[in-house]
Design an enzyme around this catalytic site. Sequence first.
Site: not given
Length: 752
Positions: A408, A413, A426, A521
């Site tokens: 991301g 991840v 993560k 988001d």
Amino acid sequence: MASSSSSTGGDPQAKPVAVAVAVRGDGRASRRAARWAAANLALVPGRVVLVHVIPPVSFVPSPSGERVPVERMEPGVVEMYAQDRRERAQEVETVVLEGDSVSEALARYAAESGVRNLVLGSACLSWFRRILRLQNLPTTVLKATPCSCNVFIVSRRQLTVKFANLSQTGKSNTYVRIQSISHRAYALIQRNWLQVKHSLHGLPDDETPKSSGVTSSDLCSQACSSLSTSTNAGRKTPGRAGDKEFDAIGQLKEFPCVSLSSTEGPKPIDDVAKLRKELQNTLMTYGEAHEDVVHAKKKIQVLSNDCSEDLKEVQDALRREELLKQTAAYEKSKHFRAITDTEMVKEAFTCEAYSKHKTESVANMMSTETGKVVDALLCTGKTCRRYLRHEIELATDNFSDAKKIGEGGYGIVYRCTLDHTEVAVKVIQQDSSDKIDEFFKEVEILSQLHHPNLVLLLGFCPEIGCLVYEYMENGSLEDQLINNKGCQPLHWFMRFQIIFEVARGLAFLHGTKPEPIVHRDLKPGNILLDKNYVSKIGDVGFAKLIADLVPDGFTEYRDTVIAGTLYYMDPEYQLTGTVRPKSDLFALGIIVLQLLTGKHPHGLILSAEEAIRKDTFSDILDQSQTDWPIAEAETLAKLGLRCTALKCRDRPNLESEVLPVLEDLLSRVTSSLKSRSPNVVVPSHFVCPILQEVMDDPYVAADGHTYEYRAIKAWLKKHKISPVTKHKLPNSSIIPSHSLHAAIQRWKSQSS
């Protein structure tokens, strides 16, 4: 006061001065007087001198051309300069007089020297002198000279004569008459006088007068008498050319004539020639003196030019000095400005150092506060465990790419196993500008959130900045909709159920106390699906805490850096930076339209509106599903379009408007699906994880999962860990889930 000096070729006491010619340094009048004296007074026995009157010495010129007063000079230097001025002649006797008044100096000289004849030159511009009211020097001299001296004023056209008085009576000059006569008439008188003199010299000795009483004055008188006779004869014949001259001669005879020569009697012819020669020599000497004067003037001019050049060099030096002074002043000002700039830089550096120190102090305080937050999380959040660095590295095979399942904007991840549980780790990227803030933000927020439709945070590792989440077997909703790689498409019933679950998760975030949370988001990539396709909202690191809900017309929070993803971002938030709970509704509406159509969000709102307006909505539904409930799907699409309104105030309320509609739609499609297929599978979230049967009274435990009330109550009496995650529960409190209870009841009623 006047002084005189003379230079002669012999003894000055040998002969008395007979003729004195007054001259100036230059001028045609002086030359005219000298020529006339040479032509008419050459036979006069005695010395001939040139008289020049100069003003007293009041200054002495310096080599640079400056006039220095005599008071500032030494007496010897002044005397040398005065002597140099007086030395004008070589062979011709020259008398130099000093005096402020020329006429007074000449009159005094005539009286003291006993000169018998004084000759002066006169200019013809008497009218010009009268206009300017200037002093007439010849007239003044005529009046001032004594009666014992003959005075001749020579001008261009006439001769002004004042003869000496022989009576010696001592009368004043006022009784002496002054006569003007032309040069032609005077030449005639002189010629007749010479004829008379020649006749006297030609007589025999017995006829020659024995007595010395017959002098030249008698001869002059006789000549004047003879001239008067001729004059009377001439007057009787008018119109003759010489009338004016003879009239002047007639007037001249009335004055007593004084002999131009000495009273001693006639001199031999040789003496006259000698005198004439001496006069010529005198004139030559005067010419040479004049040339010397001209030469001296040229030398003075050369010296003056040299002085001018020296003066120019001095002036250039002064200009260069002034230029250097200006340059020095400019450099000095530059130096001063540089010093000023240096002081300013020092002050700015001091301020910057102070700001840096202050920032470091604030950062240290924040770090301390962050440490306190972490410690508080470890103390209060029993389900959130702190992992060590080597545990994470061992579980991820030292962050092997084989373990990587996603990447991301803020981290990578990895899928691994910790505490015998499959998890997702993560790791925040090391070059992320605000990685530390983002890390502790997620830890702080997610450790306090427990809901069936939110991804559960299991632990964290502050040494390497990683978060440990529960692993979601079916990936994200984006993988199911857009990046579906050969997998079976989502059934339309699951899509209705996912929309309802996401709305429940948002309602939980917006309803947190004491401060609501806005995700900012929300998108298909952040909606994860577990093995039973239960949807959960993840990546709450972008979440923003809002102090209190206020009316939609007021700004709740203004963000300087816009966070979110294009096509899912609230337009009003993009324009103003204002964050509100309804900002998440825009993204929810886009997700609703995507689940119905299976299309990319670009232009999806316009196509949905047009399809509903033209009553062709069934044409834009996802064609992978053929048994869509058209009415319910169109109702859901209209609700999604309401959520995508441009202004927040035009969007529906999530808790009071959106959730009831979604719950009703889910109930209707569940009944419709049961009527079509009696052996329909029970929804997984209706089943209790402990009893593995449909729940009658669902309750939410501290681990975020829903259980049958009697089952979880009995479990908590014997265990302190979660039945699903096997982690220690932070507390033993349970909360009833009224919305899930209503959904189960509707499903049961429809199934029966």
